[in-house]
Design an enzyme around this catalytic site. Sequence first.
Site, PDB file in Angstrom:
ATOM      1  CG  HIS A  93      -2.019   1.003   1.178  1.00 22.27           C
ATOM      2  ND1 HIS A  93      -1.718   2.445   1.481  1.00 22.27           N
ATOM      3  CD2 HIS A  93      -3.097   1.190   0.743  1.00 22.27           C
ATOM      4  CE1 HIS A  93      -2.913   3.004   1.156  1.00 22.27           C
ATOM      5  NE2 HIS A  93      -3.749   2.379   0.685  1.00 22.27           N
ATOM      6  CD  GLU A  95      -2.515   5.442   3.449  1.00 25.20           C
ATOM      7  OE1 GLU A  95      -3.036   4.445   4.473  1.00 25.20           O
ATOM      8  OE2 GLU A  95      -3.443   6.112   2.930  1.00 25.20           O
ATOM      9  N   GLY A 173      -7.564   9.323  -0.261  1.00 23.63           N
ATOM     10  CA  GLY A 173      -7.778  10.284   0.561  1.00 23.63           C
ATOM     11  C   GLY A 173      -7.811  11.433   0.551  1.00 23.63           C
ATOM     12  CB  SER A 213     -11.002   9.568  -3.525  1.00 28.70           C
ATOM     13  OG  SER A 213     -10.086  10.162  -2.830  1.00 28.70           O
TER      14      SER A 213
HETATM   15  P1  PGA Z   1      -9.399   6.234   0.088  1.00 31.25           P
HETATM   16  O1  PGA Z   1      -8.126   5.118   0.201  1.00 31.25           O
HETATM   17  O2  PGA Z   1     -10.568   5.397  -0.464  1.00 31.25           O
HETATM   18  O3  PGA Z   1      -9.537   6.714   1.531  1.00 31.25           O
HETATM   19  O4  PGA Z   1      -8.880   7.195  -0.877  1.00 31.25           O
HETATM   20  C1  PGA Z   1      -7.910   3.979  -0.596  1.00 31.25           C
HETATM   21  C2  PGA Z   1      -6.763   3.307  -0.322  1.00 31.25           C
HETATM   22  O5  PGA Z   1      -5.770   3.903   0.464  1.00 31.25           O
HETATM   23  O6  PGA Z   1      -6.886   1.928  -0.178  1.00 31.25           O
END
Ligand code: PGA
Length: 261
Positions: A93, A95, A173, A213
């Site tokens: 991911h 992140e 996000g 998103s």
């Molecule tokens: P989000 O995150 O839908 O809040 O943009 C998606 C993700 O990180 O898998």
Amino acid sequence: MRPIVIAANWKMNTTPADAGDLARTIASRTREPGVTRVICPPYVSLAAVRDALAGEDVGVGAQNVHHELAGAYTGEVSVPMLAGLATWVILGHSERRAYFGETDALIGKKLDRALAGGLRPILCVGEVLAEREAGRETQVVDGQLRGALEGRDPETLAGAGLVVAYEPVWAIGTGKNARGADAEAMAQAIRASLRALGWGSRADETPVLYGGSVTSGNIEEFLAEPGVDGALIGGASLKPDEMAGICARAGITAKARGLAS
Ligand code: PGA
């Protein structure tokens, strides 16, 4: 025929006290023929979610896993520890890449462990804004796929049901989703990269999800694209109304693609 997959990534949200109820509510409102549902809660809520989903056809996934089996890795969780708790795992991911320094090589090692442990991986790839503005998004994603998959047996990876999630980092996000056409172009590029890695027809059998998103209001744009097979959802996946809307739309796609029996 590729499955339609709607995967919820709860990230660092929910506690064991509330995760079970949330999972049960979402499961009861998202049953759609031909739609594969997966919920990925934090590690500490895996058991609660597994128990809450008993009897429901919803997969449970981890959001990450360590690349070693055991040892002096304070705070980490290995594949054997997930036995009986999860059958899916999100790997790479953005992140994890951005905040925890995960490299493509490390993600490849995690992939090996996940496969050996019988976990079904959702491999995340995606470019940052500057890379897209420079027109390098396809190159970046190709590099991520090569870095994690090169030298690994396509039959083993495809046989384990590997799913690729295209998540442009600038869309995660932020409320700024990509366009359906961007997701479709990248889904095609991802399958071209897989073919270049020797996947042959397995490339066309590999599900590609869009993430970034996604909401009940924009999911249609992505599922209308023939190369996109579902979504990985963050923020909206904590909201039962949103998940109900997203899965209802996914059900329409499953039916249109002949997946709903
Ligand atoms: P989000 O995150 O839908 O809040 O943009 C998606 C993700 O990180 O898998």
